[in-house]
Design a protein around this motif. Structure first.
Motif, short mmCIF file in Angstrom:
data_model
loop_
_atom_site.label_atom_id
_atom_site.label_comp_id
_atom_site.label_asym_id
_atom_site.label_seq_id
_atom_site.Cartn_x
_atom_site.Cartn_y
_atom_site.Cartn_z
N ASP A 21 -7.71 -6.21 -8.35
CA ASP A 21 -7.79 -4.71 -7.70
C ASP A 21 -8.77 -4.86 -6.62
OD1 ASP A 21 -7.19 -1.94 -7.16
OD2 ASP A 21 -8.47 -1.35 -8.86
N HIS A 79 3.10 7.37 9.85
CA HIS A 79 2.79 7.00 8.44
C HIS A 79 1.61 7.97 8.01
CE1 HIS A 79 2.40 5.14 4.31
NE2 HIS A 79 1.21 4.73 4.73
N ALA A 110 -4.69 0.25 5.35
CA ALA A 110 -5.23 0.30 3.86
C ALA A 110 -6.80 0.64 4.10
CB ALA A 110 -5.23 -0.74 3.29
N ASP A 118 -2.42 9.16 3.46
CA ASP A 118 -2.31 9.25 1.99
C ASP A 118 -1.20 8.83 0.91
OD1 ASP A 118 -0.69 11.16 2.76
OD2 ASP A 118 -1.98 12.63 2.02
N GLU A 119 -0.11 8.04 1.80
CA GLU A 119 0.94 7.75 1.18
C GLU A 119 0.76 6.25 0.72
OE1 GLU A 119 4.92 9.61 2.95
OE2 GLU A 119 3.50 8.65 4.53
N ASP A 120 1.47 5.67 -0.18
CA ASP A 120 0.91 4.46 -0.90
C ASP A 120 1.85 3.20 0.05
OD1 ASP A 120 3.97 4.34 -1.42
OD2 ASP A 120 3.42 4.75 -3.60
N GLU A 121 1.29 1.91 -0.37
CA GLU A 121 1.71 1.09 0.54
C GLU A 121 3.24 0.77 0.42
OE1 GLU A 121 1.35 -4.05 -0.13
OE2 GLU A 121 -0.61 -2.82 -0.08
N ALA A 122 3.91 0.89 -0.72
CA ALA A 122 5.23 0.80 -0.87
C ALA A 122 6.10 1.55 0.12
CB ALA A 122 5.77 1.18 -2.54
N THR A 123 5.47 2.89 0.12
CA THR A 123 6.19 3.60 1.28
C THR A 123 6.14 3.15 2.80
OG1 THR A 123 5.67 5.71 0.09
CG2 THR A 123 6.08 6.11 2.30
N SER A 155 -0.81 -7.73 -8.45
CA SER A 155 -0.99 -6.25 -8.46
C SER A 155 -1.42 -5.86 -9.73
CB SER A 155 0.33 -5.40 -7.82
OG SER A 155 1.18 -5.67 -8.78
#
Length: 257
Positions: free
Chosen positions: A182, A76, A107, A79-84, A178
């Motif tokens: 933040d 993984h 994270a 720099d990919e988001d949490e959803a990915t 969400s």
């Protein structure tokens, strides 16, 4: 069928979570009444390269097997988001707690800068329900962050503070949280929601454990790794693993036998 816990109503569920990030690696430790885990994640600055978990105290004999599906995190991109990452891991295929720890580790790996080690400590406390209300609170590094009163078990919705009244803490939680929080406060809110969810286990006693295999719980497919077909038929409760930290929060993360 589980019996009511005769001690429910006078205690507090406690959970402690520590995240420690350094160059190229993140360590996450978690302990509560039913669980004890240590997770370590390594990365090369761009991608996750290794994930290891020590399942120190687990509800079922099958829980340790969930280290395998967690390996989908390897590769993984940071720099990919949490959803990915969630779509890669598939929450229902994993141990809920190892999954959450891996999400948190990634994270912090993505956010960590420099060589100096950083540490963050969360303490969650969820009082047993009294008169239909549960108080749930979380502190970060000793400083209070959230303190919620929740209507339990009617709606699992916040009743106080007033600005959050009506917000759900079970289904639908992540959608509003969400948007409402933040950074660290969001991380703390997610940790508190999970603690509230797990705290419901204090209502029940599964003694003797031999009489309560996983399949007798009637949980739906995808609730977690040990409740999935192929595992639930083999899932036997672990003997002597439940702890009560109501009066001994200082024992958390010491992983005492």
């Amino acid at each position: 069928m589980a019996r009511p816990n005769p001690h429910y109503g006078i205690g507090t569920f406690r959970r402690r979570l520590r995240v420690s990030a350094a160059a190229g690696e993140v360590a996450v430790e978690l302990e509560d009444c039913n669980h004890g885990f240590r997770l370590r994640l390594w990365h090369d600055g761009e991608r996750v390269t290794t994930v290891e978990v020590e399942p120190l105290r687990i509800p079922f004999n099958t829980c340790a097997e969930a280290v395998r599906p967690l390996q989908r995190a390897v590769g993984h991109r940071l720099d990919e988001d949490e959803a990915t990452l969630r779509s890669r891991l598939v929450p229902g295929d994993n141990c809920t707690h190892m999954h959450d720890m891996a999400i948190l580790a990634v994270a912090h790996a993505a956010a960590h800068r420099g060589e100096e080690r950083t540490t963050r400590l969360y303490d969650m406390a969820v009082d047993d329900e009294r008169d239909g209300i549960t108080r749930a609170r979380v502190a970060c590094d000793g400083a209070p962050v959230h303190d919620w009163h929740i209507a339990t078990p009617r709606s699992h919705a916040i009743t106080a503070p007033a600005e959050l009244a009506g917000k759900p803490v079970m289904r639908g939680f992540h959608a509003w949280a969400s948007q409402a929080f933040d950074g660290m406060p969001r991380e703390a809110a997610v940790a508190l929601q999970r603690a509230y969810f797990v705290a419901q286990a204090r209502r029940h006693s599964f003694e003797p454990v031999a009489a309560h295999p996983g399949i007798s719980d009637g949980m739906p497919q995808g609730a977690c790794y040990s409740y999935n077909t192929g595992a639930v038929e083999r899932a036997l409760r672990s003997e002597g693993t439940v702890r009560d930290f109501t009066h001994t929060p200082e024992h958390l993360l010491k992983f005492l036998p």
